[in-house]
Write a protein that holds these residues in place. Sequence first.
Motif, PDB file in Angstrom:
ATOM      1  N   LEU A 421     -52.225  17.511  28.251  1.00  0.00           N
ATOM      2  CA  LEU A 421     -52.503  18.407  27.141  1.00  0.00           C
ATOM      3  C   LEU A 421     -53.571  19.418  27.530  1.00  0.00           C
ATOM      4  O   LEU A 421     -54.625  19.054  28.055  1.00  0.00           O
ATOM      5  CB  LEU A 421     -52.938  17.590  25.920  1.00  0.00           C
ATOM      6  N   HIS A 422     -53.295  20.696  27.264  1.00  0.00           N
ATOM      7  CA  HIS A 422     -54.230  21.788  27.529  1.00  0.00           C
ATOM      8  C   HIS A 422     -54.633  22.420  26.193  1.00  0.00           C
ATOM      9  O   HIS A 422     -53.772  22.788  25.402  1.00  0.00           O
ATOM     10  CB  HIS A 422     -53.601  22.859  28.422  1.00  0.00           C
ATOM     11  N   THR A 423     -55.914  22.574  25.977  1.00  0.00           N
ATOM     12  CA  THR A 423     -56.431  23.283  24.810  1.00  0.00           C
ATOM     13  C   THR A 423     -57.251  24.471  25.291  1.00  0.00           C
ATOM     14  O   THR A 423     -58.164  24.312  26.107  1.00  0.00           O
ATOM     15  CB  THR A 423     -57.311  22.357  23.950  1.00  0.00           C
ATOM     16  N   VAL A 424     -56.930  25.664  24.778  1.00  0.00           N
ATOM     17  CA  VAL A 424     -57.582  26.899  25.218  1.00  0.00           C
ATOM     18  C   VAL A 424     -57.983  27.713  23.997  1.00  0.00           C
ATOM     19  O   VAL A 424     -57.179  27.908  23.079  1.00  0.00           O
ATOM     20  CB  VAL A 424     -56.648  27.737  26.119  1.00  0.00           C
ATOM     21  N   ASN A 425     -59.227  28.199  23.977  1.00  0.00           N
ATOM     22  CA  ASN A 425     -59.691  29.074  22.909  1.00  0.00           C
ATOM     23  C   ASN A 425     -59.162  30.482  23.107  1.00  0.00           C
ATOM     24  O   ASN A 425     -59.046  30.968  24.248  1.00  0.00           O
ATOM     25  CB  ASN A 425     -61.224  29.119  22.882  1.00  0.00           C
ATOM     26  N   TYR A 426     -58.862  31.149  21.992  1.00  0.00           N
ATOM     27  CA  TYR A 426     -58.512  32.565  22.076  1.00  0.00           C
ATOM     28  C   TYR A 426     -59.703  33.340  22.675  1.00  0.00           C
ATOM     29  O   TYR A 426     -60.854  33.114  22.298  1.00  0.00           O
ATOM     30  CB  TYR A 426     -58.226  33.133  20.690  1.00  0.00           C
ATOM     31  N   ASP A 436     -62.653  24.770  26.055  1.00  0.00           N
ATOM     32  CA  ASP A 436     -61.341  24.588  26.658  1.00  0.00           C
ATOM     33  C   ASP A 436     -61.325  23.199  27.303  1.00  0.00           C
ATOM     34  O   ASP A 436     -62.360  22.703  27.774  1.00  0.00           O
ATOM     35  CB  ASP A 436     -61.080  25.648  27.735  1.00  0.00           C
ATOM     36  N   ALA A 437     -60.154  22.595  27.346  1.00  0.00           N
ATOM     37  CA  ALA A 437     -60.128  21.221  27.851  1.00  0.00           C
ATOM     38  C   ALA A 437     -58.730  20.843  28.321  1.00  0.00           C
ATOM     39  O   ALA A 437     -57.722  21.433  27.905  1.00  0.00           O
ATOM     40  CB  ALA A 437     -60.593  20.241  26.776  1.00  0.00           C
ATOM     41  N   VAL A 438     -58.699  19.832  29.185  1.00  0.00           N
ATOM     42  CA  VAL A 438     -57.451  19.236  29.662  1.00  0.00           C
ATOM     43  C   VAL A 438     -57.555  17.731  29.467  1.00  0.00           C
ATOM     44  O   VAL A 438     -58.554  17.112  29.852  1.00  0.00           O
ATOM     45  CB  VAL A 438     -57.192  19.558  31.146  1.00  0.00           C
ATOM     46  N   LYS A 439     -56.521  17.148  28.845  1.00  0.00           N
ATOM     47  CA  LYS A 439     -56.419  15.697  28.729  1.00  0.00           C
ATOM     48  C   LYS A 439     -55.255  15.232  29.593  1.00  0.00           C
ATOM     49  O   LYS A 439     -54.137  15.729  29.464  1.00  0.00           O
ATOM     50  CB  LYS A 439     -56.141  15.276  27.290  1.00  0.00           C
ATOM     51  N   ASP A 440     -55.522  14.275  30.452  1.00  0.00           N
ATOM     52  CA  ASP A 440     -54.487  13.682  31.300  1.00  0.00           C
ATOM     53  C   ASP A 440     -54.402  12.205  30.948  1.00  0.00           C
ATOM     54  O   ASP A 440     -55.335  11.442  31.199  1.00  0.00           O
ATOM     55  CB  ASP A 440     -54.849  13.877  32.775  1.00  0.00           C
ATOM     56  N   ASP A 441     -53.281  11.809  30.335  1.00  0.00           N
ATOM     57  CA  ASP A 441     -53.127  10.466  29.798  1.00  0.00           C
ATOM     58  C   ASP A 441     -51.972   9.769  30.511  1.00  0.00           C
ATOM     59  O   ASP A 441     -50.865  10.319  30.578  1.00  0.00           O
ATOM     60  CB  ASP A 441     -52.821  10.551  28.291  1.00  0.00           C
ATOM     61  N   ARG A 442     -52.217   8.571  31.055  1.00  0.00           N
ATOM     62  CA  ARG A 442     -51.176   7.825  31.767  1.00  0.00           C
ATOM     63  C   ARG A 442     -51.262   6.354  31.387  1.00  0.00           C
ATOM     64  O   ARG A 442     -52.345   5.821  31.207  1.00  0.00           O
ATOM     65  CB  ARG A 442     -51.352   7.975  33.281  1.00  0.00           C
ATOM     66  N   SER A 443     -50.090   5.706  31.311  1.00  0.00           N
ATOM     67  CA  SER A 443     -50.114   4.299  30.914  1.00  0.00           C
ATOM     68  C   SER A 443     -48.895   3.570  31.458  1.00  0.00           C
ATOM     69  O   SER A 443     -47.869   4.166  31.782  1.00  0.00           O
ATOM     70  CB  SER A 443     -50.154   4.175  29.392  1.00  0.00           C
TER      71      SER A 443
END
Length: 755
Positions: A421-426, A436-443
């Motif tokens: 998941l990538h979140t970016v501000n205008y 701004d952030a990146v979530k890397d989720d694995r299971s």
Amino acid sequence: MNHLFRLGIFLLASIPAAWAQNHSLSGTLRDGGSAEPLIGVTVFVPELGRGAISDAKGMYRIDGLPSRNLTIQFSYVGYATALKKINAADQSRLDVDLEAATASVEEVVVSAAYIMSRESSPISIEKINKQSLLRNPYPSLMTALAKTPGVSEVSLGPGISKPVIRGLSFSRVLSVYQGARFENQQWGADHGLGLTETGLSGIEIIKGPASIIYGSGAMAGVVHLIEAPDAPAGEVTGDVQVRAYSNSLGRRVESGVKGASEKGFFWSLRGASESHADYRDGSGTSIGNTRFQTQGFKAGVGLRKNWGDTRIRYTYLQQKLGILDENNQQSLVTTRNDRELQLPFQDVTDHFLNSETSVFLGEDKLKATFGYHWNFREETEDDFARVDLGLRQRNFMYDIKYYKSLSPRIEAIVGIQGFLLHTVNYEDAAEILIPDAVKDDRSLYALLNYSDPHWVFQGGLRYDYRKVTADASAPNFLAYGFELPGSPDNRKLSRSFDGITGSAGATFRPSEYWRFRWNLASGFRAPDLAELYSNGPHPGTARFEQGSADFVREQNIQSDVGVRYQATHFSISTEVFYNRVNNYIYFAPSDERRGDLTVWRFAQDNAGLYGGEVMLDIHPAALPGLSATTSYSRVIGKRRSDQTYLPYIPAFRWNQDLGFTFRNTGGFRQPYLNATGSLVLEQSRPAPLEESTPGYFILGLHAGSSFDLWQQQLDVSLAANNILDTYFLDHMSLYRPFGVAQTGRNISLNLQFSF
């Protein structure tokens, strides 16, 4: 490279397999008392998402079934639902006699990974079908779900609400849409569920930790939106729904069509549009800028063959949501039917692309689900030409699992799951709340299910890893002066969270009268972006929000015990739970101010929640059209450090429903009349800086019927909610601290024309 990988995954989901399995099942459906054939009975295979309808002779037929055990559900209005488990390779004919009944406990659920009866599941699952949603509609889908025992809503007016399950809410409740997790920035208290009822057959709600199946974010439970079934082979069907609301002068139009060929190709199209003006409370006062509009569209294509099936769906949803300004309420009140956007407001747009593929390998099955979700959230506060908070989010998610049949009674599931998941501000947003952030989720997870006529055992383990990287190095962050905790030189921070969760449960049904259920499950939740890194004003609110990068993951363990007794004329059930949450994150105001804004900070403490639900259902045989239901639910939440109460815990609630279903008369089929009541007790256990909320009683009256129009079916329902026009404050409303009451009397008319 990442884009090529994602494209390859989507293409892989469409590659057929070579295992030919083409079995058929047919039979006759009759009334258990008179032996007369039943016309229009729905025969549904949940694992395949399709089925058939019985014809004028009560006969049905389903083709293209695999060589494995399948659950077949037979449902018909006025009759108890029947569930049969068969293998079409061994049995090609199945005749079923349905018994007349006003209530049935046997319903298939799919949310616990295994297809089974809701009564057999060791996990507590509530099911709300589409008929219930249509008979008692609300402007918000979440408000309709909040009538379920143990379920409530946190709301910011009728257009913005999110689920609360047994006292836990916000990022602790996961939404599942089209088989995949739905992330639309639920971290915000004023960010709603973000989904509507368009194209759904019903909703299932898991009450309790479901991290073992769905991962982080499901520590309180899951709201699972179930898609409507595919069209029967060789048919094209459709419907048009029109709805009107008196309180907000709301209107909703929804229409859809779907079809399937004899060779296995199927498709669907559906769209909806909804508009509401400001609502009125029980005193007749208009609540300014609670207006909202939504538009949605969804389309899907698929193919079912001997080897299995595959489908691709696309969903578009846009919501424009007014936000009441607590400091300037009266100036937002305009003319009664005004629907023009006012400041402040949210403009939220979602695009969701999803694929699901099932391949049958003898008694085994491989299922792969992939999704790509774009979310655009704009919050505008002072100037229509300027976006105050602007966020773009894109999320690629996957879930691949293998169902292995170990014996006729034992099945195992192993799978991998995750998302990026990538979140970016205008760049041109006036304000910045989160980086701004990146979530890397694995299971990786594994589950085991054993079932026989009396016992069901389930258990499993799961390992999760999440890495969250925050980035405040872009020029817009430098110009704004946004700082990450500790002010690192490279303006970046990374946090990792991992751990093991597990669950074990059992259901015992010694006879047709008794059912005992027990479940013990652990769940977890990694802190969301706002809790870790927020540091700024939140547009549309009077808050300056601050997180903490030192938070550790929330971890809980919950035990549930449930008992149900069903006799011929009634059933009674009770469930109790205790939920121990370590490192519980909560949000509270402080005495500090930044300019005109109050500083709200996230804090962490250990917590405990406990309570339960009791339900009594009466359906006397002497009065076959009568049914009565009453339920009581309660939850108490405390910080374990000082035994003070947690914020935003719902009040105790007692719901009642008295219904009459009359015999068919003239051209009217299944006419009904229902009276409902909801007694919400005083919430006298406020958290620090909260206030108690008085209790109230809400009365409702609902009626409807079906009849033929131009040789097609027309369903008509009329619902009057809060018929006494009660003025009340809901403890779970984010407007409650400002003395803003909830919706007054609302009469809604729903018409559904099927063709």
